[in-house]
Design an enzyme around this catalytic site. Structure first.
Site, PDB file in Angstrom:
ATOM      1  N   LYS A   1      29.551  63.338 103.346  1.00 41.70           N
ATOM      2  CA  LYS A   1      30.432  62.360 102.710  1.00 41.70           C
ATOM      3  C   LYS A   1      29.755  61.867 101.442  1.00 41.70           C
ATOM      4  O   LYS A   1      28.871  61.017 101.484  1.00 41.70           O
ATOM      5  CB  LYS A   1      30.726  61.170 103.621  1.00 41.70           C
TER       6      LYS A   1
ATOM      7  N   GLU B   1      17.126  56.211 103.650  1.00 44.47           N
ATOM      8  CA  GLU B   1      16.412  56.018 102.383  1.00 44.47           C
ATOM      9  C   GLU B   1      17.119  54.885 101.677  1.00 44.47           C
ATOM     10  O   GLU B   1      18.254  55.040 101.223  1.00 44.47           O
ATOM     11  CB  GLU B   1      16.441  57.322 101.571  1.00 44.47           C
TER      12      GLU B   1
ATOM     13  N   CYS C   1      16.612  53.852  92.915  1.00 44.82           N
ATOM     14  CA  CYS C   1      15.978  53.081  93.986  1.00 44.82           C
ATOM     15  C   CYS C   1      14.473  52.968  93.809  1.00 44.82           C
ATOM     16  O   CYS C   1      13.851  52.010  94.267  1.00 44.82           O
ATOM     17  CB  CYS C   1      16.302  53.700  95.344  1.00 44.82           C
TER      18      CYS C   1
ATOM     19  N   GLU D   1      17.013  43.573  94.804  1.00 42.22           N
ATOM     20  CA  GLU D   1      17.225  44.804  94.043  1.00 42.22           C
ATOM     21  C   GLU D   1      18.430  44.629  93.116  1.00 42.22           C
ATOM     22  O   GLU D   1      19.571  44.577  93.569  1.00 42.22           O
ATOM     23  CB  GLU D   1      17.447  45.986  94.985  1.00 42.22           C
TER      24      GLU D   1
END
Length: 474
Positions: free
Chosen positions: A171, A246, A280, A378
């Site tokens: 997906k 992750e 990231c 973040e």
């Protein structure tokens, strides 16, 4: 090519979604809706998972040499799609063509070849004192990937999973799903057996959740935010599935006192500003000695003009738009928050208009305290926080004072830098100008994830050990 963006791919065929609905794909530089993909649903997922489950019976028993041969053929076909990949990454993500060529395209070929090479060297049997340990495929793997590296994150999951004898339901992100179609088409053209790889596009809240809870899915491999990863893994663990995550990062870059900082700027800026900071592993916290603060600020301002913001199709552009209106608004809110918290905007501005694209100029906050939200959360945009320290011990403490532990870097005397790196709690740490090793394990400590991708570790992630006690005592 046989692919069609209006289709999904199940059991070796391009087919219609049962929903009959579509998701528009927007170009963040022009705000044009230039493509659409199906809005898949639970019925589509059920069909894809059942196809993968059935295919696993034979694919898991297929010789590794055969799997490798098919993967090599796939890669050869896929390499022929380079121009189309770059074009789609520019349009669906807004990634500058200068960045897309290497990072979004060629590097993914390198990653795929690395997995092929490692698979042929990986010992899948180990003789112990009284047993033999075999590494076996896990089963049906649900691969759920993010929008920021639309092809790279797919490669990191799909290639090793299939090489190790698993079957896959992919997906891709609903925001940047198009280059995944090219990869699936290459698999199709290479002649992989039906059901080995399947793809259903759609919203994470529907398709992702359906995958995580499907009883025939054996493993969920997810890349994305820590918040979403936590919720998705809880759903998967209701049926005790294997999970690999992750997740997010707030990565520190420690500049040691007395180093030639000029040599470190390129690595820093490439990390936090290229891909519009939507990475990231981006070095979003710069830690410098308190006495060098003014020198560093001047150095950063000197090199900001090198990072041109503009049309991603222009080869001179280094920073394109951020990926969506939601990202634009999120990053803008953090820029405002930084000022409210007392940080100083050394360069950059708070954007007010996105009518000509979701552009945000690179921003650097100084006078940042590590307790501020801009230093702890973040942001996922081209925003750098400059934080000072008094001693090396304090620098290490600041580097580790985070929920995350995905990436880090240390610049300075190599021996001292390695000593500092060993004390930083992160899955990856770069020393000076060292490049990434594609065969090294990639993954995070703490809330940055579970499991590893890349190289031998990335292949083993998609296997499970079986011990057979086969030594006779009589």
């Amino acid at each position: 090519m046989a692919y069609n963006f209006d289709k999904i791919y199940i059991n070796g065929h391009w087919c219609d979604s049962t929903s009959g609905r579509f998701i528009e794909v927007e170009n963040p530089a022009t705000l044009e809706h230039f493509a659409r993909v199906p809005e898949g649903n639970e019925k589509d997922i059920d069909a894809a998972v059942k196809a993968a489950h059935e295919a696993f019976k034979s694919w898991s028993n297929t010789e590794l040499a055969v799997r490798v041969g098919l993967m090599k053929k796939m890669l050869t076909i896929f390499e022929g799609y380079q121009d189309k990949i770059i074009d789609l990454e520019v349009k669906e993500l807004g990634a500058p063509v200068s960045f897309s060529v290497q990072s979004h395209c060629v590097y993914q070929y390198t990653r795929t070849q690395s997995y092929i090479d490692c698979a042929m060297q990986l010992p899948l049997e180990e003789s112990l004192q009284a047993s033999t340990v075999y590494r076996e495929p896990i089963g049906v793997v649900a691969c759920i990937t993010p929008w920021n590296y639309p092809l790279g994150q797919v490669v990191q999951k799909v290639i090793p999973a299939i090489l190790m004898g698993n079957t896959v339901v992919l997906k891709p992100s609903q925001h940047t799903p198009l280059t995944a179609y090219l990869l699936i088409d290459a698999f199709d053209q290479a002649g992989f057996p039906p059901g080995v790889i399947n793809m259903v596009t759609g919203k994470g809240s529907a398709v992702g959740d359906a995958l995580a809870s499907h009883p025939l899915v054996d493993m969920v491999s997810f890349t994305g935010s820590t918040k979403v990863g936590s919720k998705l893994s809880q759903r998967a663990l209701e049926s005790i599935k294997r999970i690999s995550l992750e997740l997010g990062g707030k990565s520190p870059f420690v500049w040691l006192p007395g180093a030639d900082y000029e040599k470190a700027v390129g690595k820093l800026f490439d990390s936090i500003f290229l891909n519009s900071g939507q990475t990231c592993t981006a070095f979003s916290r710069l830690l410098v000695a308190e006495e060098d603060k003014k020198t560093v600020e001047a150095l950063l301002l000197k090199h900001i003009p090198d990072y041109i913001v503009g049309d991603p199709s222009d080869p001179k552009t280094k920073i394109g738009p951020v990926s969506s209106k939601a990202q634009f608004e999120k990053i803008t809110a953090y820029l405002k928050l930084g000022l409210e918290e007392g940080a100083k905007l050394l360069t950059g501005e708070i954007p007010t208009d996105y009518s000509h694209g979701y552009y945000i100029k690179p921003a650097i906050f100084t006078d940042v305290k590590n307790s501020m939200r801009i230093a702890r959360e973040e942001i996922f945009g081209p925003v750098l926080c400059l934080i000072t320290y008094k001693t090396i011990e304090e620098a290490i403490a600041i580097a580790n004072d985070t929920l995350y532990g995905l990436n880090a870097a240390v610049f300075g005397n190599k021996q001292k830098a390695i000593e500092v790196a060993k004390q930083i709690k992160a899955g990856n740490v770069y020393i000076n100008d060292a490049p990434r090793d594609v065969t090294a394990p990639f993954g995070g400590y703490k809330q940055s994830g579970i499991g590893r991708e890349g190289g031998f570790a990335g292949l083993l992630e998609f296997t499970q050990p079986k011990a057979i006690f086969d030594r006779s005592s009589f």
